[in-house]
Every structure is written in C-alpha cells, then in structure tokens.
Design a protein around this motif. Structure first.
Motif, PDB file in Angstrom:
ATOM      1  N   GLY A  83      48.032  29.956  64.099  1.00 30.40           N
ATOM      2  CA  GLY A  83      46.801  30.093  64.341  1.00 30.40           C
ATOM      3  C   GLY A  83      46.531  29.573  65.633  1.00 30.40           C
ATOM      4  N   GLU A  84      47.260  28.950  66.543  1.00 32.71           N
ATOM      5  CA  GLU A  84      47.003  28.220  68.011  1.00 32.71           C
ATOM      6  C   GLU A  84      46.618  29.439  68.816  1.00 32.71           C
ATOM      7  OE1 GLU A  84      50.284  26.263  68.878  1.00 32.71           O
ATOM      8  OE2 GLU A  84      50.508  25.328  67.040  1.00 32.71           O
ATOM      9  N   ARG A  85      46.420  29.175  70.215  1.00 33.51           N
ATOM     10  CA  ARG A  85      46.255  29.901  71.351  1.00 33.51           C
ATOM     11  C   ARG A  85      47.400  30.037  71.852  1.00 33.51           C
ATOM     12  NH1 ARG A  85      41.634  31.148  75.118  1.00 33.51           N
ATOM     13  NH2 ARG A  85      42.616  31.293  77.089  1.00 33.51           N
ATOM     14  N   PRO A  86      48.109  31.211  72.049  1.00 32.33           N
ATOM     15  CA  PRO A  86      49.371  31.538  72.704  1.00 32.33           C
ATOM     16  C   PRO A  86      49.289  31.216  74.138  1.00 32.33           C
ATOM     17  CG  PRO A  86      48.602  33.460  71.350  1.00 32.33           C
ATOM     18  CD  PRO A  86      47.329  32.821  71.424  1.00 32.33           C
ATOM     19  N   ILE A  87      50.567  31.001  74.683  1.00 37.81           N
ATOM     20  CA  ILE A  87      50.311  30.794  76.305  1.00 37.81           C
ATOM     21  C   ILE A  87      50.249  31.768  76.953  1.00 37.81           C
ATOM     22  CG2 ILE A  87      51.912  28.731  76.024  1.00 37.81           C
ATOM     23  CD1 ILE A  87      54.336  30.216  76.864  1.00 37.81           C
ATOM     24  N   ALA A  88      50.163  33.235  76.339  1.00 43.32           N
ATOM     25  CA  ALA A  88      49.961  34.722  76.918  1.00 43.32           C
ATOM     26  C   ALA A  88      49.251  35.409  76.031  1.00 43.32           C
ATOM     27  CB  ALA A  88      51.300  35.240  77.495  1.00 43.32           C
ATOM     28  N   ASP A  89      48.542  36.225  76.507  1.00 39.99           N
ATOM     29  CA  ASP A  89      47.635  37.248  75.935  1.00 39.99           C
ATOM     30  C   ASP A  89      48.931  37.893  74.828  1.00 39.99           C
ATOM     31  OD1 ASP A  89      46.083  38.754  74.695  1.00 39.99           O
ATOM     32  OD2 ASP A  89      45.629  39.910  76.750  1.00 39.99           O
ATOM     33  N   PRO A  90      48.258  37.867  73.458  1.00 36.01           N
ATOM     34  CA  PRO A  90      49.605  38.559  72.707  1.00 36.01           C
ATOM     35  C   PRO A  90      49.047  40.210  72.503  1.00 36.01           C
ATOM     36  CG  PRO A  90      48.078  37.371  71.167  1.00 36.01           C
ATOM     37  CD  PRO A  90      47.809  36.795  72.935  1.00 36.01           C
ATOM     38  N   GLU A  91      48.015  40.335  72.862  1.00 30.11           N
ATOM     39  CA  GLU A  91      47.394  41.983  72.356  1.00 30.11           C
ATOM     40  C   GLU A  91      48.254  42.828  72.992  1.00 30.11           C
ATOM     41  OE1 GLU A  91      44.768  41.712  70.223  1.00 30.11           O
ATOM     42  OE2 GLU A  91      45.209  43.968  70.191  1.00 30.11           O
ATOM     43  N   PRO A  92      48.870  42.953  74.013  1.00 32.48           N
ATOM     44  CA  PRO A  92      49.662  43.972  74.305  1.00 32.48           C
ATOM     45  C   PRO A  92      50.950  44.247  73.582  1.00 32.48           C
ATOM     46  CG  PRO A  92      49.109  42.746  76.178  1.00 32.48           C
ATOM     47  CD  PRO A  92      48.807  41.901  75.273  1.00 32.48           C
ATOM     48  N   PHE A  93      51.268  43.104  73.061  1.00 31.56           N
ATOM     49  CA  PHE A  93      52.454  43.013  72.404  1.00 31.56           C
ATOM     50  C   PHE A  93      52.437  43.286  70.687  1.00 31.56           C
ATOM     51  CE2 PHE A  93      52.738  39.843  75.806  1.00 31.56           C
ATOM     52  CZ  PHE A  93      53.277  40.678  76.665  1.00 31.56           C
ATOM     53  N   ALA A  94      51.143  43.621  70.204  1.00 35.41           N
ATOM     54  CA  ALA A  94      50.920  43.642  68.990  1.00 35.41           C
ATOM     55  C   ALA A  94      51.754  44.693  68.173  1.00 35.41           C
ATOM     56  CB  ALA A  94      49.220  43.904  68.619  1.00 35.41           C
ATOM     57  N   PRO A  95      52.278  44.520  67.045  1.00 37.79           N
ATOM     58  CA  PRO A  95      53.137  45.588  66.309  1.00 37.79           C
ATOM     59  C   PRO A  95      52.254  46.560  66.047  1.00 37.79           C
ATOM     60  CG  PRO A  95      53.760  43.473  65.820  1.00 37.79           C
ATOM     61  CD  PRO A  95      52.600  42.963  66.617  1.00 37.79           C
ATOM     62  N   ALA A  96      50.931  46.500  65.919  1.00 36.93           N
ATOM     63  CA  ALA A  96      49.727  47.723  65.212  1.00 36.93           C
ATOM     64  C   ALA A  96      49.975  48.663  66.163  1.00 36.93           C
ATOM     65  CB  ALA A  96      48.598  46.940  64.992  1.00 36.93           C
ATOM     66  N   ARG A  97      50.535  48.552  67.636  1.00 34.00           N
ATOM     67  CA  ARG A  97      50.321  49.586  68.353  1.00 34.00           C
ATOM     68  C   ARG A  97      51.268  50.892  68.062  1.00 34.00           C
ATOM     69  NH1 ARG A  97      53.801  46.298  70.941  1.00 34.00           N
ATOM     70  NH2 ARG A  97      55.278  47.069  72.543  1.00 34.00           N
TER      71      ARG A  97
END
Ligand SMILES: Cc1cc2nc3c(=O)[nH]c(=O)nc-3n(C[C@H](O)[C@H](O)[C@H](O)COP(=O)(O)OP(=O)(O)OC[C@H]3O[C@@H](n4cnc5c(N)ncnc54)[C@H](O)[C@@H]3O)c2cc1C
Length: 413
Positions: free
Chosen positions: A397-411
């Motif tokens: 639940g921390e803020r990651p060092i890079a935006d994780p959104e583009p890598f979300a498995p849900a895509r």
C-alpha cells in the motif's frame, strides 16, 4: 504478525520481488526448478538501459514489415506455424504499433526504466558485486551513409526525452572504442546506459543476498497454485508450500500456471540466441554495441564476447534454428576482430512479451493475494529491480517508484 509470501521463479524479476518484499518485512520463500538466473536472465546482453523506452511494436514496424516478408532479416524471423497458431497475439501486437499508442507506452517505459541503473547500482553495492557494473554507456551504430541522418534523428528524439546521446562520426567513434573496425559511418553513445559483465552472476548474487538476510530458496518445479483459507499454496514436485501471498514471476512460463485458475494471459515469446567468442590478441571493447543495420548486439562479458541475435517468433519450446545467429556472425566479425567460439553450444532463450510490450505488475483480478510480475520483453534484466520495487510497494500500500497503472494486469484479465 510477520506476513509471508511465495515467489515463483528466480529469474531477475522473481529474485528482485523476493528482495523487495523481504526489505518490507515479509518472510519470503522463493521457488525455482533451477538455480537462480539460469534461464532468460542468464543469456541476455546485460545491458541496463534507461534509454530503451521505444517498444519493438512502434509505428515504424508497419513500414518494416515488407523487409521481413522473405523471412531472412536478422532483426525478426518467424515460423508461420507459430504466427498462424497465435493470431490473437499477433494481431494485438501489430495493433499496438499504431501511432496513438506510442506516447503512452513510451511514458510507461520511461517510468519503468528511469531508476533501473540507480537501483541495480545500489543493489550491486549491497551484494558486494559493484565490480560487475560498467557505467560506460552503450553504442548504437550505423554503417550506411543514410545511417548518419537516422542517428541525428534519433539523437534529437532521445534528447527531447531527457537522455544524453552523443553523436559520433567515424573519427569520434574510434576515439571512444579504438578497437572497433572503421566500418561505421555514424553512431550514438548512449551515456545513460550501463551494462554488466555476467548477468547470471548478478542474479545469483542478489539471490545470495536474499538468503543471507533470512530468505529461503526451494529448488522445485511448481505444478499448480491454489487458494487456501489463509492465502495461497504452490504445489511442487518437492511438496506444497503455503503463504499469505503468491507472486508469479515465471518469465516466459508464467501463463502456464495461471491458465488452470481461469486467468488467460496473452503472453508470447520473442526468442533469441547467444554465443561467446574470443577477440584477436590485444583487442577489447569497453561497452556493448548494437549494429543497427545488421541487428545484433555484441557485449563484452566475463567469459568472452557475447553475440546476441534479434527476435525469432516461434513456439517457446520449438527446436532451435541457428540460421539467424549464424547470419550475423560474419557481420559482427567485420565490426570487431572475433576469433573462435569459447563454447561448443549456442544458448537460446525466450523474451516474455505481452501484446503492448509492457509488463504485468500487480494483483490478479478476482484473485486477492495473487500477484503477477512478468512480461518484461527486451528489458527485463534492466528493469527487474524496479519491477520488484513496484510490486512490493503495491502489496504494502505504498506509493510505487513509477506509475503502476500501465502495467495493471486488469488490462488483459
Ligand atoms: C537474446 C536476449 C538478449 C536480451 N538482452 C537484454 C538486455 O541486454 N537487457 C535487458 O534488460 N534484458 C535483455 N533481455 C531480456 C531479459 O533477459 C528478460 O526480460 C528477463 O531475463 C526476464 O526475466 P524473468 O525473471 O521474467 O524470466 P526468467 O529469467 O526466465 O525467470 C523465470 C524463472 O522461472 C523458472 N520456472 C519456470 N517454470 C517453472 C516452474 N514450473 N517451477 C519452478 N520454476 C519455474 C525458470 O527456471 C526461471 O528461472 C534479453 C533477452 C534475450 C533472450
């Protein structure tokens, strides 16, 4: 209470996830059927490149397709049976090459690669292997006169994206890398990149660090994953292992274990080969180079000069075809005085690739506690530690060092 995690796969990605979770207080069990770093993470070119932010399936791919039709090009070869057997992946991969999809994917890859060298450097220091890292950049080289313009165009693009890219003419190149033969008319010196002299040794040292800090490595082949009351269970040929969480970091094998859970991941492979050669007496290179028009990397390694081939689209486990690497050997010998091979065998590996050329990093939809970390295609050695850090941050639940959104498995799931 201490939380526990299984990590399946001890390539660079799995070992990095294990270390990053351990740093956050998890008790981690890392499972692999082989020694850490023995598969894809063994045979790569060892390049750690923040500049690798343009996916292979970019808009220029469409223009290049006619060049690949004869199936003789060193950059990309394919087996028709494989393409026809995977029409969904092939079409999606090609569709991602449309212009509107370039900028978001470049931004995503820039996020992923920005800290790659910094993290490797820090981890190598912790693991006591800083001597394996070369911060000498990498070279991208063109033979033809037309290549001079291509190099200038790429230099501009890289600089616009915040990278250092020194343009080298023939003379400047020979000052930077004196033992290269003078066949290149232009080059870029990508100074932000680094490289290592034996990728497998780096993974092994990270794994040793993980064990020294209290982690457990189990040598076993995993055959299944299932949910338990408290978390997840991995079934292996050496018994079953339970933990609160499970991370799937099985590289090109990741889809196999997910399929029985109803998770159908569109993961394909871009296969590649390598061989090691000696150089003529007194000749050496200080950094890897990529010969653009011949489509190979030559990287100085601890055990020789590693010649790596382009992409072969074939079934992951299909028999090897050495034609592609055989074809680039004479080209590499024109560039640098290679002599005999140092090994009798040719290594083959499989870059794990999703249609958008972005990895999957995050929790599997509908499967709380099951985390995914794979699909890092051509840049997984570089981005392994960043992937581990992003995944562990998401888990905690921390803020990651890079935006994780583009890598979300849900895509895809
Ligand atoms: C020719 C070539 C050149 C490359 N050059 C570069 C480069 O210069 N820089 C770069 O950053 N990247 C490069 N790459 C890409 C990079 O090597 C990969 O992206 C990266 O190694 C993938 O790591 P991974 O941990 O996901 O997979 P892997 O290293 O393949 O790890 C997966 C692990 O899972 C284990 N496993 C699989 N199935 C099971 C099972 N059922 N039970 C237990 N264990 C299992 C395997 O034994 C393996 O150890 C290159 C790749 C190739 C092929």
């Amino acid at each position: 209470m201490t939380r526990t995690s299984l990590v399946l796969g001890a390539g660079i990605v799995g070992v990095s996830c294990a270390l990053a979770l351990q740093k956050r207080g998890f008790m981690v069990t890392l499972i692999d059927r082989r020694e850490p770093g023995s598969e894809t993470s063994y045979g790569n070119a060892g390049v750690v490149s923040p500049t690798s932010v343009v996916p292979l399936n970019n808009p220029s791919l469409w223009k290049s397709l006619p060049n690949y039709l004869g199936n003789q090009h060193a950059a990309v070869r394919y087996r028709w049976g494989h393409l026809l057997g995977n029409p969904g992946w092939v079409l999606r991969f090609l569709a991602e090459a449309r212009p509107s999809r370039l900028a978001p994917r470049v931004a995503a890859l820039q996020g992923l690669t920005a800290q790659a060298l910094t993290l490797h450097k820090a981890w190598m220091a912790e693991a006591g292997i800083s001597h394996r890292l070369r911060e000498t950049g990498t070279l991208k080289l063109w033979r033809s006169e037309a290549g001079q313009q291509a190099a200038r165009t790429e230099q501009q693009w890289l600089e616009d994206h915040g990278f250092r890219a020194d343009y080298l003419d023939r003379q400047a190149l020979s000052a930077v890398e004196p033992d290269l033969n003078p066949i290149f008319s232009a080059g870029l010196w990508l100074r932000d990149n680094g490289s290592v002299d034996w990728p497998q040794a780096v993974v092994a040292a990270y794994a040793a660090l993980f064990v020294a800090r209290g982690g457990t490595i189990i040598r076993a082949a995993a055959s299944g994953l299932s949910r338990t009351h408290q978390g997840w269970r991995a079934t292996t040929d050496s018994g079953s292992f339970d933990a609160d969480l499970a991370v799937v970091a099985l590289g090109p094998w990741s889809a196999d274990l997910l399929r029985p859970l109803g998770l159908s991941v569109p993961l394909n492979v871009e296969r590649g080969y390598h061989r090691h050669y000696r150089a003529s007496d007194g000749r050496s290179l200080s950094r890897p180079f990529y010969d653009v028009e011949s489509a190979y990397f030559l990287a100085p390694m601890e055990k020789g000069y590693r010649l790596t081939s382009g992409v072969e689209l074939a079934n992951r486990d299909a028999p090897s075809n050495f034609a592609q690497i055989d074809a680039v050997l004479p080209r590499a010998k024109e560039a640098f005085d290679l002599t005999e091979a140092t090994e009798a065998t040719t290594w083959r590996g499989a870059r794990p690739t999703l249609p958008d050329s972005l990895p999957m990093i995050g929790e599997a939809p509908r499967n709380p506690g099951l985390w995914l970390a794979f699909g890092s295609q051509h840049i997984g050695f570089a981005t392994g530690p960043v992937t581990g850090e992003i995944l562990a941050a998401l888990i905690c639940g921390e803020r990651p060092i890079a935006d994780p959104e583009p890598f979300a498995p849900a895509r895809y799931l």
